[in-house]
Motif scaffolding. Structure first.
Motif, short mmCIF file in Angstrom:
data_model
loop_
_atom_site.label_atom_id
_atom_site.label_comp_id
_atom_site.label_asym_id
_atom_site.label_seq_id
_atom_site.Cartn_x
_atom_site.Cartn_y
_atom_site.Cartn_z
N THR A 21 -56.07 104.50 -100.42
CA THR A 21 -55.68 105.26 -99.24
C THR A 21 -56.88 105.94 -98.59
OG1 THR A 21 -53.49 105.66 -100.18
CG2 THR A 21 -54.19 107.13 -98.41
N LEU A 22 -57.69 106.60 -99.41
CA LEU A 22 -58.87 107.28 -98.86
C LEU A 22 -59.83 106.29 -98.21
CD1 LEU A 22 -59.64 109.89 -101.68
CD2 LEU A 22 -58.71 110.35 -99.41
N THR A 23 -60.06 105.16 -98.89
CA THR A 23 -60.98 104.16 -98.34
C THR A 23 -60.44 103.58 -97.04
OG1 THR A 23 -61.61 103.58 -100.61
CG2 THR A 23 -62.27 102.07 -98.88
N PHE A 24 -59.13 103.33 -96.98
CA PHE A 24 -58.52 102.77 -95.77
C PHE A 24 -58.77 103.67 -94.56
CE2 PHE A 24 -55.09 102.33 -92.73
CZ PHE A 24 -54.97 100.96 -92.59
N PHE A 25 -58.46 104.95 -94.71
CA PHE A 25 -58.58 105.85 -93.56
C PHE A 25 -60.04 106.20 -93.26
CE2 PHE A 25 -54.10 106.59 -94.67
CZ PHE A 25 -53.53 106.43 -93.42
N MET A 26 -60.90 106.24 -94.28
CA MET A 26 -62.32 106.51 -94.04
C MET A 26 -62.96 105.38 -93.23
SD MET A 26 -63.44 108.15 -97.72
CE MET A 26 -65.18 108.13 -97.34
N THR A 263 -73.29 94.43 -96.33
CA THR A 263 -73.08 93.77 -95.04
C THR A 263 -71.75 94.19 -94.42
OG1 THR A 263 -74.33 91.86 -95.82
CG2 THR A 263 -72.94 91.54 -93.89
N ALA A 264 -70.71 94.28 -95.26
CA ALA A 264 -69.39 94.68 -94.77
C ALA A 264 -69.41 96.11 -94.24
CB ALA A 264 -68.36 94.54 -95.89
N ALA A 265 -70.13 96.99 -94.91
CA ALA A 265 -70.21 98.38 -94.46
C ALA A 265 -70.90 98.48 -93.10
CB ALA A 265 -70.94 99.23 -95.50
N VAL A 273 -64.65 95.75 -97.28
CA VAL A 273 -64.97 97.05 -97.89
C VAL A 273 -63.84 97.50 -98.81
CG1 VAL A 273 -65.35 99.50 -97.42
CG2 VAL A 273 -66.50 97.78 -96.03
N LEU A 274 -62.61 97.42 -98.31
CA LEU A 274 -61.45 97.82 -99.12
C LEU A 274 -61.31 96.96 -100.37
CD1 LEU A 274 -58.77 98.61 -96.41
CD2 LEU A 274 -59.23 100.02 -98.40
N GLY A 275 -61.46 95.66 -100.21
CA GLY A 275 -61.32 94.76 -101.35
C GLY A 275 -62.38 95.01 -102.42
N THR A 276 -63.61 95.23 -101.98
CA THR A 276 -64.69 95.50 -102.94
C THR A 276 -64.49 96.81 -103.66
OG1 THR A 276 -66.17 94.32 -101.44
CG2 THR A 276 -67.19 95.58 -103.20
#
Length: 306
Positions: A21-26, A263-265, A273-276
Motif C-alpha cells: 500500500t505504501l509503495t503504491f501510493f508513494m 531503471t524502473a524508479a 517498482v511495486l513488483g520488485t
C-alpha cells in the motif's frame, strides 16, 4: 516449531499489505509519470497509453484493481518493457542477483567467522587488535568506495580479474568480494563478541580443565552458542547483500534485478517498482523465518513464540 512458523506467516500478511500500500501510493504521488520523457509524446497517444494501462481511472480504483490482480499472482506488465510481464523480468534477472548474494555471503562467512574466533581466542593480543581494526575499517568503508578501489587495484593495476560484466566465474570475483568484505567486518565483530561470552561459561571451562585442545573447545563446545549472534544477523545480512547489490550492479554493470529496479524508479515504471519491492519484502520475510528456525534449533530457549 510449527507454532513459530504459523505465527510468522500470520505476521507476514499485514506486513506485505502495508508495504504494498505504501509503495503504491508513494509511486503514484512521486513527481513525473511513466510516459514522461525527454522526447515529447503527442497528447492523444499519451491518453491512449494511460487508458491502456488503466492510469486514467480514479486512484483508489487503480489500487483495488492492482490488489485484485496481485491476489491472483499477476504483477502486471512493465511500463518500460511492455512486451514483458513484471514476473518474467524478475524471473530472468533475480538469479544473477541471487548468485552475487550467495557468493558474497560465502566470502563474508569464510573471512568473518575465522577472524572473529581468532580474535576471541587471542584476546588483547595483536591477533585480536589487527582483525578487529580491519573490520572497523571495513564497516566505515562503503561499498561504492570499496568497489572502485578493488577495480583500480586488482583489475586496472594488476590485471588479475575483469573489471566489468557478468560473463563467467572470473567476473564474479570483484563484485562478490566488494559486498562480502563489507559484511565480513560485521560478522567478525559479532563472532568475537559471541565467542568471548561463550568461552567464559562453565561447560567450556570444564572442557578446558579436562585437557581439550583450544581447537576442540572452540569448534565442539563453544561454536554452537558463540555463533548465535551471527545466525541472528544472517537474515538481515543476506537481505542486505541482495538489496545492496543495487549499487554493486550499477558499478560493475551486472544484469541483475537491481538494474531493473533502478531503471524502473527513474522511468516511474509503477508495476516494476511495486513488483520488485514486494518480491524483496517476501524474500526478506522468508529469510527471517529461516533464521528464526535455525536459531531455535541452536538455542531451544528461543523457541517460545514471540
Amino acid at each position: 516449531m510449527s507454532k513459530l512458523i504459523v505465527s510468522r506467516f500470520l505476521q507476514a500478511i499485514p506486513t506485505i499489505w502495508i508495504i504494498a500500500t505504501l509503495t503504491f501510493f508513494m509511486t503514484r504521488y512521486a513527481p513525473g509519470g511513466p510516459f514522461d520523457s525527454e522526447r515529447a509524446i503527442p497528447e492523444e497517444i499519451k491518453v491512449k497509453l494511460q487508458s491502456h494501462f488503466g492510469l486514467d481511472q480514479p486512484l483508489f480504483h487503480q489500487y483495488l484493481l492492482y490488489f485484485k490482480n496481485l491476489l491472483r499472482g499477476d504483477l502486471g506488465p512493465s511500463f518500460k518493457y511492455p512486451d514483458w510481464e513484471v514476473s518474467e523480468l524478475i524471473a530472468t534477472a533475480f538469479p544473477v542477483s541471487l548468485t552475487l548474494g550467495l557468493f558474497s555471503l560465502l566470502i563474508a562467512l569464510l573471512i568473518g567467522i575465522p577472524a572473529g574466533m581468532l580474535a576471541a581466542l587471542r584476546q588483547n593480543s595483536w591477533l585480536d587488535y589487527l582483525p578487529m581494526s580491519l573490520s572497523m575499517a571495513g564497516i566505515c568503508l562503503p561499498t561504492f568506495v570499496l568497489g572502485p578501489l578493488l577495480i583500480y587495484t586488482l583489475s586496472t593495476q594488476l590485471g588479475i580479474f575483469p573489471a566489468l560484466g557478468w560473463h563467467g566465474p572470473s567476473d564474479w570475483v570483484l563484485p562478490s568480494l566488494t559486498l562480502g568484505l563489507f559484511y565480513a567486518s560485521y560478522i567478525a565483530r559479532l563472532t568475537r563478541a559471541g565467542m568471548l561470552e561463550t568461552l567464559q561459561l562453565d561447560y567450556v571451562r570444564t572442557a578446558r580443565a579436562k585437557g581439550a585442545s583450544s581447537l576442540r573447545v572452540l569448534t565442539k563446545h563453544a561454536a554452537r552458542g558463540g555463533l548465535l549472534p551471527v545466525v541472528t544477523f544472517l537474515g538481515p545480512a543476506f537481505a542486505g547483500l541482495i538489496s545492496g547489490s543495487f549499487v554493486i550492479e550499477s558499478i560493475f554493470f551486472i544484469p541483475g534485478l537491481g538494474k531493473f529496479f533502478v531503471t524502473a524508479a527513474f522511468n516511474r515504471d509503477y508495476t516494476m517498482v511495486l513488483g520488485t519491492v514486494l518480491f524483496y519484502a517476501t524474500l526478506i520475510i522468508l529469510l527471517n523465518l529461516l533464521v528464526d528456525l535455525l536459531q531455535a534449533w541452536l538455542d531451544p530457549k528461543s523457541r517460545e513464540v514471540r
